[in-house]
Design a protein around this motif. Structure first.
Motif, short mmCIF file in Angstrom:
data_model
loop_
_atom_site.label_atom_id
_atom_site.label_comp_id
_atom_site.label_asym_id
_atom_site.label_seq_id
_atom_site.Cartn_x
_atom_site.Cartn_y
_atom_site.Cartn_z
N LEU A 7 0.83 -1.21 0.00
CA LEU A 7 0.00 0.00 0.00
C LEU A 7 0.86 1.26 0.00
N THR A 8 0.60 2.13 -0.96
CA THR A 8 1.26 3.44 -0.99
C THR A 8 0.18 4.51 -1.12
N THR A 15 4.55 11.48 0.54
CA THR A 15 4.18 10.07 0.58
C THR A 15 4.00 9.68 2.04
N ALA A 16 2.74 9.51 2.44
CA ALA A 16 2.44 9.27 3.85
C ALA A 16 2.62 7.81 4.24
N VAL A 17 2.37 6.91 3.28
CA VAL A 17 2.53 5.47 3.51
C VAL A 17 3.18 4.88 2.27
N ARG A 18 4.22 4.07 2.50
CA ARG A 18 5.00 3.58 1.36
C ARG A 18 5.16 2.06 1.41
N THR A 55 -0.66 2.72 -4.89
CA THR A 55 -0.55 1.29 -5.17
C THR A 55 -1.18 0.56 -4.00
N GLY A 56 -1.38 -0.74 -4.18
CA GLY A 56 -1.86 -1.52 -3.05
C GLY A 56 -2.94 -2.50 -3.44
N ARG A 57 -2.89 -3.67 -2.83
CA ARG A 57 -3.92 -4.67 -3.03
C ARG A 57 -4.46 -5.08 -1.67
N HIS A 208 7.78 6.95 9.54
CA HIS A 208 7.90 7.61 8.24
C HIS A 208 7.23 6.82 7.12
N GLY A 209 6.05 6.28 7.41
CA GLY A 209 5.26 5.62 6.38
C GLY A 209 5.67 4.20 6.05
N ARG A 210 6.65 3.69 6.75
CA ARG A 210 7.10 2.32 6.47
C ARG A 210 7.04 1.47 7.73
#
Ligand SMILES: Nc1ncnc2c1ncn2[C@@H]1O[C@H](COP(=O)(O)OP(=O)(O)O)[C@@H](O)[C@H]1O
Ligand SMILES: [Mg+2]
Length: 235
Positions: A7-8, A15-18, A55-57, A208-210
């Motif tokens: 998920l991004t 970019t809040a989530v990577r 992105t993301g599933r 940091h989103g990771r």
């Protein structure tokens, strides 16, 4: 039951989530920990498709729900109990609850309300009062109850203890404990370490989103890295 793959989420240049991948097993309570701004809320909003994903599933019980909008995700069994509760303070408690069953027919709404009132009898007594008159802990309980109104299999909870007194945190913790004991799966964003220790089996640490760590809560919270760097307080 829930799998989030790669998920991004970005807000313009931020970019809040990577590339976030996580899993929540059926009937478990999975924690998401991290400092302010780490991307916890964005993760939940991304899962619930309340923000666009880059992105993301997302799969729910092997069903690919990636393309579902929020309404379809609620129907598929995912409810969000949002950050800061987001009640309508001037609406009655009952009307706030009914928003959680939005789109359902009158009979279904009534049946679900009765179930909520059976679980929280004090809510029945105060159902015609404005939600804004309740204490913080009571308002959080209404927010959780509103999420239950969609009869979810999975609840995404965003900092349910935030801004509450220690006594109220315990009350909300008990409510969540009871819901979990019935087998409802939860993804719990929390800064309150004790609540995470009490409720969660496993947790992910976000920075940091990771995702920077994940594993059994007992192991994660035992590490100085987590308690010092990401949570600020160890207890
Ligand atoms: N709607 C938005 N527009 C722009 N930036 C945002 C928005 N929402 C969140 N952010 C940024 O994304 C990052 C992660 O925020 P958030 O998910 O709210 O973190 P947390 O819930 O862990 O405190 C922060 O840098 C925040 O400023
Ligand atoms: Mg947040």
């Amino acid at each position: 039951m829930l799998t989030v793959h790669d998920l991004t989420v970005a807000f313009g240049p931020t970019t809040a989530v990577r590339d976030l991948t996580l899993h929540a097993g059926t009937g478990t309570v999975t924690g998401i920990l991290g400092a302010n701004g780490a991307g916890k809320t964005t993760t939940l909003l991304g899962i619930h498709h309340r923000v666009p994903r880059r992105t993301g599933r997302i799969t729910l019980d092997d069903q690919d729900v990636t393309a579902y909008d929020t309404t379809a995700l609620v129907r598929a069994g995912i409810a969000l109990c949002p950050e800061n509760r987001r009640l309508f303070p001037n609406l009655t408690i009952e009307d706030n609850l009914l928003l959680g069953a939005y789109g359902q027919g009158r009979v279904t709404c009534r049946r679900r309300l009765e179930r909520i009132y059976g679980r929280f009898p004090w809510l029945h007594g105060r159902r015609d009062e404005a939600a804004g008159r309740l204490s913080g802990g009571q308002q959080q309980t209404v927010a959780i109850a509103r999420a239950l109104m969609s009869e979810p299999r999975l609840i995404l909870l965003d900092e349910p203890s935030s801004g509450l007194s220690p006594v109220a945190v315990d009350e909300v913790g008990q409510v969540l404990h009871d819901i979990a004991a019935e087998g409802t799966t939860m993804l719990l964003v929390e800064q309150n370490v004790r609540l995470v220790e009490t409720l969660c089996t496993t947790a992910y640490v976000l920075a940091h989103g990771r995702i920077t760590a994940h594993g059994p809560v007992a192991e994660l919270l035992g590490t100085d890295t987590v308690s010092d760097a990401y949570l600020g307080t160890a207890g």
